[in-house]
Enzyme design. Structure first.
Site, mmCIF file in Angstrom:
data_model
loop_
_atom_site.group_PDB
_atom_site.id
_atom_site.type_symbol
_atom_site.label_atom_id
_atom_site.label_comp_id
_atom_site.label_asym_id
_atom_site.label_seq_id
_atom_site.Cartn_x
_atom_site.Cartn_y
_atom_site.Cartn_z
ATOM 1 N N TYR A 1 5.389 -4.250 2.374
ATOM 2 C CA TYR A 1 5.446 -2.739 3.023
ATOM 3 C C TYR A 1 4.217 -2.079 2.856
ATOM 4 O O TYR A 1 3.288 -2.408 2.093
ATOM 5 C CB TYR A 1 6.616 -1.994 2.390
ATOM 6 C CG TYR A 1 6.309 -1.386 0.983
ATOM 7 C CD1 TYR A 1 6.011 0.136 0.930
ATOM 8 C CD2 TYR A 1 6.215 -2.043 -0.143
ATOM 9 C CE1 TYR A 1 5.860 0.628 -0.414
ATOM 10 C CE2 TYR A 1 5.908 -1.254 -1.368
ATOM 11 C CZ TYR A 1 5.665 -0.059 -1.391
ATOM 12 O OH TYR A 1 5.346 0.611 -2.631
ATOM 13 N N ARG B 1 -4.430 -4.400 4.545
ATOM 14 C CA ARG B 1 -3.716 -4.795 3.513
ATOM 15 C C ARG B 1 -2.364 -5.475 3.900
ATOM 16 O O ARG B 1 -1.949 -6.374 3.010
ATOM 17 C CB ARG B 1 -3.582 -3.586 2.614
ATOM 18 C CG ARG B 1 -3.158 -3.981 1.219
ATOM 19 C CD ARG B 1 -2.951 -2.776 0.141
ATOM 20 N NE ARG B 1 -2.044 -1.669 0.737
ATOM 21 C CZ ARG B 1 -1.994 -0.615 -0.104
ATOM 22 N NH1 ARG B 1 -2.687 -0.401 -1.198
ATOM 23 N NH2 ARG B 1 -1.269 0.404 0.591
ATOM 24 N N ARG C 1 22.069 -17.879 2.278
ATOM 25 C CA ARG C 1 20.967 -17.508 1.166
ATOM 26 C C ARG C 1 20.489 -18.743 0.541
ATOM 27 O O ARG C 1 21.339 -19.605 0.202
ATOM 28 C CB ARG C 1 22.075 -16.657 0.061
ATOM 29 C CG ARG C 1 21.075 -16.417 -1.211
ATOM 30 C CD ARG C 1 21.788 -15.703 -2.211
ATOM 31 N NE ARG C 1 21.101 -15.434 -3.268
ATOM 32 C CZ ARG C 1 21.253 -16.252 -4.421
ATOM 33 N NH1 ARG C 1 21.699 -17.337 -4.278
ATOM 34 N NH2 ARG C 1 20.334 -15.704 -5.710
ATOM 35 N N LYS D 1 1.420 -5.979 -2.064
ATOM 36 C CA LYS D 1 2.331 -4.845 -2.002
ATOM 37 C C LYS D 1 3.977 -5.245 -1.653
ATOM 38 O O LYS D 1 4.104 -5.081 -0.335
ATOM 39 C CB LYS D 1 1.638 -3.628 -0.997
ATOM 40 C CG LYS D 1 2.511 -2.230 -1.056
ATOM 41 C CD LYS D 1 1.618 -1.271 -0.184
ATOM 42 C CE LYS D 1 2.203 0.002 -0.382
ATOM 43 N NZ LYS D 1 1.864 0.643 -1.575
ATOM 44 N N GLU E 1 -2.127 1.149 -13.878
ATOM 45 C CA GLU E 1 -1.917 2.019 -12.873
ATOM 46 C C GLU E 1 -0.620 2.729 -13.105
ATOM 47 O O GLU E 1 0.183 2.670 -13.886
ATOM 48 C CB GLU E 1 -1.737 1.347 -11.625
ATOM 49 C CG GLU E 1 -0.766 0.459 -11.505
ATOM 50 C CD GLU E 1 -0.829 -0.618 -10.133
ATOM 51 O OE1 GLU E 1 -1.720 -0.047 -9.284
ATOM 52 O OE2 GLU E 1 -0.278 -1.610 -9.909
#
Length: 287
Positions: free
Chosen positions: A32, A51, A101, A151, A183
């Site tokens: 995301y 990114r 799945r 991310k 972070e």
């Protein structure tokens, strides 16, 4: 009611659906980005787009179903349809919904990625109380996986960290590994000592923040000294200042760590100046 974007279509948020077999839902198999909007314009879109492509490449995800130019137009159309002045656009891409799945990645020739975008209105985003007054943080162990530079939508532990901070009467948490700060739960972390800005160097240990890159560039252009290295919690407690950066928090002072005031316990000169420079420069470059 918001207009959102799902797999090529604009629709009311109440009509938006994603399959229960989507791998983002079942496996957190997705990435995301969040792009801020100020005055109806996108902040650092190119950085977020680059990114996004990197995150998808690192996870062997197929390319986006649209070009970056088209993705920019989707962002702009969502701003227009939702009359968004200040806020954010959230973009999520998953490996799709193969119909059942399975741990094995689906064949990208047979399973298209899922792409959704929606807006979040945040009036006065650039003039928040926390941006002016600072936040309090606590330290917690960093228990995330080893590829924090990607991310992904795997945000359970950062969410738990936010809740730990709230339970302790703080605003956020800084994560610690091998005695050093990695972070924040959703931001990059910095300290200031004797006028020098110190922040952890880029690696797979931290997210390569788009705001981080811009702020460090502006700091150097303003003749501020920047040192990219890991720092300890004790260093942070003895620092003159501390702050965080992110796409939605911009540059926000940190005034307290684990109950210990940082510096005077009030925002110092460096973080507010960097916030001012950052907002001035990105507004000029917004698209």
């Amino acid at each position: 009611m918001r207009t959102v974007y799902v797999n090529g279509e604009y629709m009311p948020e109440t009509q938006a659906t994603v399959s229960i077999f989507d791998r983002g839902f079942l496996m957190a198999d997705g990435v995301y980005e969040v792009t801020s909007v100020l005055g109806g314009k996108l902040i650092d879109f190119d950085g977020h787009a680059a990114r996004l492509e990197r995150s998808m490449t690192e996870l062997d995800m197929p390319a986006l179903p649209i070009t970056m130019a088209e993705l920019l137009e989707v962002h702009r159309e969502l701003v227009r349809r939702n009359d968004l002045s200040d806020g954010m656009i959230y973009l999520q891409v998953t490996r799709g919904a193969p119909g059942d799945r399975d741990f094995v990645f689906p064949d990208p020739e047979e399973t298209a990625p899922t792409m959704v975008l929606f807006t979040q209105s945040k009036p006065g985003l650039a003039d928040s109380a926390t941006g002016r007054n600072g936040i309090k943080v606590i330290s917690i162990d960093d228990l995330r996986w080893g590829r924090r530079d990607i991310k992904t939508v795997q945000l359970l532990y950062p969410s738990m960290g936010k809740m730990m901070a709230l339970a302790a009467g703080a605003d956020d948490a800084w994560m610690i590994e091998d005695g050093h700060v990695t972070e924040g739960t959703s931001n990059n972390a910095y300290i200031v000592k004797d006028g020098r800005i110190i922040t952890r160097q880029l690696s797979t240990d931290i997210l390569h923040g788009i705001t981080r890159a811009a702020v460090l560039r502006f700091a150097r252009e303003a003749q501020m000294e920047v040192e990219e290295r890991a720092f300890t919690i004790d260093e942070a407690k003895q620092a003159d200042e501390a702050f965080i950066t992110s796409a939605s928090a911009f540059v926000t002072p940190v005034i307290d760590l684990d109950g210990t005031p940082i510096g005077t316990g009030q925002p110092g000169p460096v973080a507010p100046r960097l916030r001012e420079i950052y907002l001035e420069e990105v507004r000029k470059a917004a698209i």
